[in-house]
Design an enzyme around this catalytic site. Structure first.
Site, mmCIF file in Angstrom:
data_model
loop_
_atom_site.group_PDB
_atom_site.id
_atom_site.type_symbol
_atom_site.label_atom_id
_atom_site.label_comp_id
_atom_site.label_asym_id
_atom_site.label_seq_id
_atom_site.Cartn_x
_atom_site.Cartn_y
_atom_site.Cartn_z
ATOM 1 N N HIS A 1 33.514 83.778 -78.399
ATOM 2 C CA HIS A 1 33.946 83.257 -77.399
ATOM 3 C C HIS A 1 35.525 82.996 -77.698
ATOM 4 O O HIS A 1 35.611 82.164 -78.709
ATOM 5 C CB HIS A 1 33.353 82.251 -76.910
ATOM 6 C CG HIS A 1 32.247 82.512 -76.283
ATOM 7 N ND1 HIS A 1 31.855 82.479 -74.986
ATOM 8 C CD2 HIS A 1 30.754 82.577 -76.814
ATOM 9 C CE1 HIS A 1 30.579 82.752 -74.457
ATOM 10 N NE2 HIS A 1 29.873 82.754 -75.764
ATOM 11 N N HIS B 1 28.666 87.841 -80.563
ATOM 12 C CA HIS B 1 29.820 87.736 -79.674
ATOM 13 C C HIS B 1 30.537 86.593 -80.096
ATOM 14 O O HIS B 1 30.095 85.620 -80.478
ATOM 15 C CB HIS B 1 29.486 87.999 -78.271
ATOM 16 C CG HIS B 1 28.781 87.022 -77.649
ATOM 17 N ND1 HIS B 1 27.437 87.107 -77.807
ATOM 18 C CD2 HIS B 1 28.867 85.824 -77.008
ATOM 19 C CE1 HIS B 1 26.665 85.871 -77.217
ATOM 20 N NE2 HIS B 1 27.795 85.196 -76.375
#
Length: 143
Positions: A106, A104
């Protein structure tokens, strides 16, 4: 969705088993608000394929999933005219503070005077030109 892990939190979010506040979604990625909201608009982008972190990416994965970074960053920036910058980061592995083991990115909006500090350190005084060259050569040899 056969490329998802049954126990992974982010895979569950992708499948809709866990609610999220989605800001963007297509066949390749899903972007949703991070519940921690380090700053308003803090968003995570995840591939719709279970990849632990960037170390698992092939060149094809990178081309398929990472191309959305600019569009997501710009959409977040446009949502609040007070945003003056953005940290776009990823933590790869537990030693790099990765908590959910699904790749992922950010997107952390930054505001003048927000007081948020991203910790780094300067070790320049500990390296000679030869040290730098040795490290660079060792990394270069891995390509």
């Amino acid at each position: 969705m056969d490329e998802l892990d049954k126990d992974c939190l982010f895979c569950k979010i992708i499948r809709g088993e866990v609610p999220s506040y989605t800001v963007f979604e297509n066949d390749d990625v899903k972007a949703f608000l991070d519940l921690s909201q380090v700053n308003p608009g803090h968003t995570l982008m995840v591939p719709k394929k279970h990849l632990t972190n960037l170390f698992d990416y092939t060149a094809e994965d990178a081309e398929k999933y990472l191309k959305y970074i600019p569009a997501i960053a710009n959409a977040i920036k446009k949502f609040d005219p007070k945003i003056t910058g953005m940290n776009v980061t990823t933590n790869n592995g537990e030693s790099a503070s990765q908590v959910v083991m699904h790749s992922h990115i950010h997107f952390i909006p930054r505001f003048e005077g927000d007081g948020l500090k991203i910790a780094t350190r300067n070790n320049e005084d500990k390296y000679t030109p030869d040290d730098y060259q040795k490290i660079a050569d060792q990394i270069k040899a891995q390509f």
